[in-house]
Design a protein around this motif. Structure first.
Motif, PDB file in Angstrom:
ATOM      1  N   LYS A  42     -42.424  15.887  78.164  1.00 16.75           N
ATOM      2  CA  LYS A  42     -43.417  15.235  79.022  1.00 16.75           C
ATOM      3  C   LYS A  42     -43.328  15.812  80.428  1.00 16.75           C
ATOM      4  N   ASP A  44     -45.489  15.228  83.972  1.00 15.13           N
ATOM      5  CA  ASP A  44     -46.577  14.621  84.746  1.00 15.13           C
ATOM      6  C   ASP A  44     -47.176  15.639  85.706  1.00 15.13           C
ATOM      7  N   VAL A  45     -48.499  15.622  85.828  1.00 12.55           N
ATOM      8  CA  VAL A  45     -49.194  16.521  86.748  1.00 12.55           C
ATOM      9  C   VAL A  45     -48.942  16.034  88.170  1.00 12.55           C
ATOM     10  N   GLU A  49     -51.767  18.939  92.465  1.00 13.60           N
ATOM     11  CA  GLU A  49     -52.604  19.544  91.418  1.00 13.60           C
ATOM     12  C   GLU A  49     -53.833  18.690  91.161  1.00 13.60           C
ATOM     13  N   ARG A  50     -53.644  17.387  91.125  1.00 11.26           N
ATOM     14  CA  ARG A  50     -54.774  16.482  90.893  1.00 11.26           C
ATOM     15  C   ARG A  50     -55.789  16.572  92.015  1.00 11.26           C
ATOM     16  N   THR A  61     -52.212  11.776  84.895  1.00 13.98           N
ATOM     17  CA  THR A  61     -52.457  12.907  84.011  1.00 13.98           C
ATOM     18  C   THR A  61     -51.117  13.528  83.650  1.00 13.98           C
ATOM     19  N   THR A  62     -50.922  13.757  82.378  1.00 14.70           N
ATOM     20  CA  THR A  62     -49.637  14.222  81.872  1.00 14.70           C
ATOM     21  C   THR A  62     -49.847  15.342  80.864  1.00 14.70           C
ATOM     22  N   ARG A  63     -48.954  16.323  80.937  1.00 16.64           N
ATOM     23  CA  ARG A  63     -48.933  17.388  79.934  1.00 16.64           C
ATOM     24  C   ARG A  63     -47.815  17.073  78.946  1.00 16.64           C
ATOM     25  N   ASN A  93     -56.406  20.220  74.679  1.00 11.85           N
ATOM     26  CA  ASN A  93     -55.413  20.725  73.736  1.00 11.85           C
ATOM     27  C   ASN A  93     -55.547  22.241  73.730  1.00 11.85           C
ATOM     28  N   GLU A 106     -49.978  22.654  74.346  1.00 11.29           N
ATOM     29  CA  GLU A 106     -50.014  21.808  75.533  1.00 11.29           C
ATOM     30  C   GLU A 106     -51.153  20.812  75.346  1.00 11.29           C
ATOM     31  N   THR A 108     -52.967  17.763  77.061  1.00 15.08           N
ATOM     32  CA  THR A 108     -53.136  17.071  78.327  1.00 15.08           C
ATOM     33  C   THR A 108     -53.754  15.710  78.044  1.00 15.08           C
TER      34      THR A 108
END
Length: 115
Positions: A42, A44-45, A49-50, A61-63, A93, A106, A108
């Motif tokens: 996990k 987190d963005v 970046e956001r 938002t998480t990758r 995806n 990845e 998202t």
């Protein structure tokens, strides 16, 4: 290139998909049911970046990085991902950058903590 280390996969994620229900008049999404589980990393963005991406809503938002397989490549933006009691909507995806080809996906996802 790199591969995803087994020790990095420390979060269990559950994927759910809602079937299309046709009642003869309309087609709607039914109740989401589990389609699989995978171990993931996990990430987190970051807020910076956001902001650069123009996201303004209060969301997280998480990758999620996980190994490439038939389930992980089939995940769609209509699917739901659950991790540690939190529910995320899948928003992307793709093949993860910086890893060997066909080794890492990845996914998202976004969660709305204010709802």
């Amino acid at each position: 290139m790199a591969t995803l280390a087994a020790g990095d996969l420390d979060r269990l994620v559950i994927f759910k998909r809602a079937p299309i229900v046709d009642d003869g008049i309309s087609r709607n999404r039914g109740v989401p049911a589990e389609i699989g589980r995978r171990w993931a990393k996990k990430d987190d963005v970051a807020d910076g970046e956001r902001l650069r991406a123009g996201q303004q809503a209060q969301d997280l938002t998480t990758r999620f990085l996980m190994r490439w397989d038939t389930l992980t490549i089939s995940i769609k933006v209509t699917d739901i991902l659950e991790c540690e009691g939190e529910t995320f909507e899948v928003v992307g995806n793709k093949e993860a950058r910086g890893y060997d080809r066909r080794s890492t996906r990845e996914i998202t996802a976004a969660a709305r903590p204010d709802l």
